[in-house]
Design an enzyme around this catalytic site. Structure first.
Site, PDB file in Angstrom:
ATOM      1  CG  ASP A 100      -1.935   1.032   1.326  1.00 33.72           C
ATOM      2  OD1 ASP A 100      -2.181   1.694   0.313  1.00 33.72           O
ATOM      3  OD2 ASP A 100      -2.492   1.238   2.421  1.00 33.72           O
ATOM      4  CE  LYS A 128      -4.627  -0.216  -0.768  1.00 37.70           C
ATOM      5  NZ  LYS A 128      -5.567  -0.440   0.361  1.00 37.70           N
TER       6      LYS A 128
HETATM    7  P1  IMP Z   1       1.997  -0.416   3.779  1.00 37.61           P
HETATM    8  O1  IMP Z   1       3.109  -0.354   4.775  1.00 37.61           O
HETATM    9  O2  IMP Z   1       1.141   0.815   3.799  1.00 37.61           O
HETATM   10  O3  IMP Z   1       2.450  -0.762   2.364  1.00 37.61           O
HETATM   11  O4  IMP Z   1       1.007  -1.499   4.305  1.00 37.61           O
HETATM   12  C1  IMP Z   1       1.119  -2.801   4.054  1.00 37.61           C
HETATM   13  C2  IMP Z   1       0.245  -3.609   4.985  1.00 37.61           C
HETATM   14  O5  IMP Z   1      -0.977  -2.948   5.360  1.00 37.61           O
HETATM   15  C3  IMP Z   1      -0.154  -4.831   4.221  1.00 37.61           C
HETATM   16  O6  IMP Z   1       0.793  -5.852   4.367  1.00 37.61           O
HETATM   17  C4  IMP Z   1      -1.493  -5.163   4.821  1.00 37.61           C
HETATM   18  O7  IMP Z   1      -1.314  -5.970   5.947  1.00 37.61           O
HETATM   19  C5  IMP Z   1      -2.070  -3.824   5.213  1.00 37.61           C
HETATM   20  N1  IMP Z   1      -2.992  -3.309   4.166  1.00 37.61           N
HETATM   21  C6  IMP Z   1      -2.781  -2.289   3.314  1.00 37.61           C
HETATM   22  N2  IMP Z   1      -3.829  -2.095   2.487  1.00 37.61           N
HETATM   23  C7  IMP Z   1      -4.738  -3.039   2.843  1.00 37.61           C
HETATM   24  C8  IMP Z   1      -6.049  -3.375   2.343  1.00 37.61           C
HETATM   25  O8  IMP Z   1      -6.608  -2.789   1.396  1.00 37.61           O
HETATM   26  N3  IMP Z   1      -6.678  -4.412   2.963  1.00 37.61           N
HETATM   27  C9  IMP Z   1      -6.118  -5.119   3.996  1.00 37.61           C
HETATM   28  N4  IMP Z   1      -4.894  -4.848   4.477  1.00 37.61           N
HETATM   29  C10 IMP Z   1      -4.218  -3.811   3.913  1.00 37.61           C
END
Ligand code: IMP
Ligand code: MG
Length: 172
Positions: A100, A128
């Site tokens: 994300d 995403k």
């Molecule tokens: P980041 O550090 O923002 O890239 O977040 C990554 C983590 O957040 C992922 O490994 C997921 O566990 C959680 N996450 C981010 N987006 C989603 C979503 O749309 N649904 C469920 N979990 C999410």
């Protein structure tokens, strides 16, 4: 009642995962590959992915926790389960459920690099893109989705929905 809007069908996911495994089997042929799954979300994807690989592979897991709420990632990530396999001089592939903001992976890549692996690359079920905050490079993505609160196929919201065989956008 929350609405579940279909985003990726079971069939689409199966095809994308098999396709990705085929590519990994070529790219990592004759390499000492270690998959590092990120708990909890990646367990479903990793379980399906390894059964399509035609090369030898070791598997380990780490668990990350981020302070603050998931939807407003503060960028403060910590590890709540350490790596157990020796990855020195090995080719490491991080297996994530979804990228994300990219903040968790930035942290994890730094953590893994301290063990002096030969390479560290990133493989995610879902890339995403809308909220990306880092310039992290996603080497392999089974699927690309622009946005949404995605659940199913390992992805949760408040620990629910991981068991769904397809991916949905949860409208609360
Ligand atoms: P980041 O550090 O923002 O890239 O977040 C990554 C983590 O957040 C992922 O490994 C997921 O566990 C959680 N996450 C981010 N987006 C989603 C979503 O749309 N649904 C469920 N979990 C999410
Ligand atoms: Mg995750």
């Amino acid at each position: 009642m929350p609405d579940l809007i279909p985003v990726l069908s079971k069939e689409e996911i199966e095809a994308a995962v098999a396709n990705l495994a085929k590519k990994l089997s070529v790219d990592y042929e004759n390499h000492e590959l270690v998959l590092v799954g990120v708990l909890k979300g990646a367990f479903v994807f990793l379980a399906d992915l390894i059964r399509h690989l035609t090369i030898d592979v070791k598997v380990d897991f780490v668990r990350l926790a981020s302070y603050g709420t998931k939807r407003s990632s503060s960028g403060e990530v910590r590890l709540t389960k350490e790596l157990e396999i020796d990855i020195q001089n090995k080719d490491v592939l991080i297996v994530e459920d979804i990228v994300d903001t990219g903040l968790s992976l930035t942290f994890l890549v730094d953590y893994l690099n301290a063990f002096k692996p030969r390479t560290v690359r990133i493989c995610t079920m879902i890339d995403k893109r809308e909220r990306r905050e880092t310039d992290i490079h996603v080497d392999y993505a089974a699927c690309v989705v622009e946005q949404g609160l995605l659940v199913g196929y390992g992805l949760d919201h408040a620990e629910i929905y991981r068991n769904l065989p397809a991916v949905y956008d949860l409208k609360l």
